[in-house]
Motif scaffolding. Sequence first.
Motif, short mmCIF file in Angstrom:
data_model
loop_
_atom_site.label_atom_id
_atom_site.label_comp_id
_atom_site.label_asym_id
_atom_site.label_seq_id
_atom_site.Cartn_x
_atom_site.Cartn_y
_atom_site.Cartn_z
N UNK A 1 0.84 -1.18 0.00
CA UNK A 1 0.00 0.00 0.00
C UNK A 1 0.88 1.24 0.00
N UNK A 2 0.29 2.37 -0.34
CA UNK A 2 0.97 3.65 -0.24
C UNK A 2 1.39 4.29 -1.54
N UNK A 3 1.27 3.60 -2.66
CA UNK A 3 1.64 4.19 -3.92
C UNK A 3 0.68 5.28 -4.34
N UNK A 4 1.09 6.07 -5.32
CA UNK A 4 0.23 7.12 -5.79
C UNK A 4 0.97 8.12 -6.65
N UNK A 5 0.34 9.26 -6.84
CA UNK A 5 0.87 10.34 -7.66
C UNK A 5 1.23 11.52 -6.78
N UNK A 6 2.46 12.00 -6.92
CA UNK A 6 2.91 13.16 -6.16
C UNK A 6 3.73 14.07 -7.07
N UNK A 7 3.86 15.32 -6.66
CA UNK A 7 4.71 16.25 -7.37
C UNK A 7 6.16 16.10 -6.93
N UNK A 8 7.06 16.50 -7.79
CA UNK A 8 8.48 16.47 -7.44
C UNK A 8 8.71 17.22 -6.13
N UNK A 9 9.53 16.62 -5.27
CA UNK A 9 9.78 17.20 -3.97
C UNK A 9 8.87 16.69 -2.88
N UNK A 10 7.83 15.98 -3.26
CA UNK A 10 6.88 15.45 -2.30
C UNK A 10 7.34 14.15 -1.69
N UNK A 11 6.44 13.55 -0.90
CA UNK A 11 6.76 12.34 -0.16
C UNK A 11 5.66 11.30 -0.28
N UNK A 12 6.06 10.05 -0.17
CA UNK A 12 5.15 8.93 -0.10
C UNK A 12 5.72 7.92 0.88
N UNK A 13 4.85 7.13 1.46
CA UNK A 13 5.28 6.06 2.36
C UNK A 13 4.65 4.75 1.91
N UNK A 14 5.48 3.83 1.49
CA UNK A 14 5.03 2.52 1.06
C UNK A 14 5.09 1.55 2.23
N UNK A 15 4.13 0.64 2.27
CA UNK A 15 4.10 -0.38 3.30
C UNK A 15 3.84 -1.73 2.67
N UNK A 16 4.38 -2.76 3.28
CA UNK A 16 4.19 -4.13 2.81
C UNK A 16 4.12 -5.05 4.01
N UNK A 17 3.03 -5.78 4.11
CA UNK A 17 2.82 -6.72 5.20
C UNK A 17 2.83 -8.14 4.66
N UNK A 18 3.65 -8.98 5.26
CA UNK A 18 3.75 -10.37 4.86
C UNK A 18 2.97 -11.26 5.82
N UNK A 19 2.29 -12.24 5.26
CA UNK A 19 1.54 -13.19 6.08
C UNK A 19 1.57 -14.56 5.42
N UNK A 20 1.17 -15.57 6.18
CA UNK A 20 1.15 -16.93 5.66
C UNK A 20 2.09 -17.83 6.42
N UNK A 21 2.61 -18.82 5.72
CA UNK A 21 3.50 -19.80 6.34
C UNK A 21 4.91 -19.23 6.41
N UNK A 22 5.13 -18.43 7.43
CA UNK A 22 6.42 -17.76 7.62
C UNK A 22 7.02 -18.18 8.95
N UNK A 23 8.20 -18.74 8.89
CA UNK A 23 8.93 -19.08 10.10
C UNK A 23 9.94 -18.00 10.45
#
Length: 115
Positions: free
Chosen positions: A7-29
């Motif tokens: 999540x977190x993608x999008x359109x911004x103007x030069x000089x702006x900011x975005x924060x991407x996030x990624x959550x992993x789930x499932x069979x994870x040890x």
Amino acid sequence: QVQLVESGGGLVQAGGSLRLSCAASGSIFSIERMGWYRQAPGKQRDLVATITSSGSTNYADSVKGRFTISRDNAKNTVHLQMNSLKPEDTAVYYCNVLIGLGVHWGQGTQVTVSS
């Protein structure tokens, strides 16, 4: 088996900011490394930043000083804070996780930076 929700993608103007996030789930040890890669149209997929379970980070030279990767091990979540964005940062950003069974990729989220 392993799911990555970005999540977190999008359109911004030069000089702006975005924060991407990624959550992993499932069979994870154990997740050895999480990170972000990006791919612009007609280009190869390149590393942006990675972080290990112990907190060691690695950044592409093009984003050093502008992007910050962080991780919440308890939630198996990785974030990418992107500041001072440039049009050259425009690409599809893919979450990546390295676990004992191998490498897993997210579906990608579009980041577009206008000039």
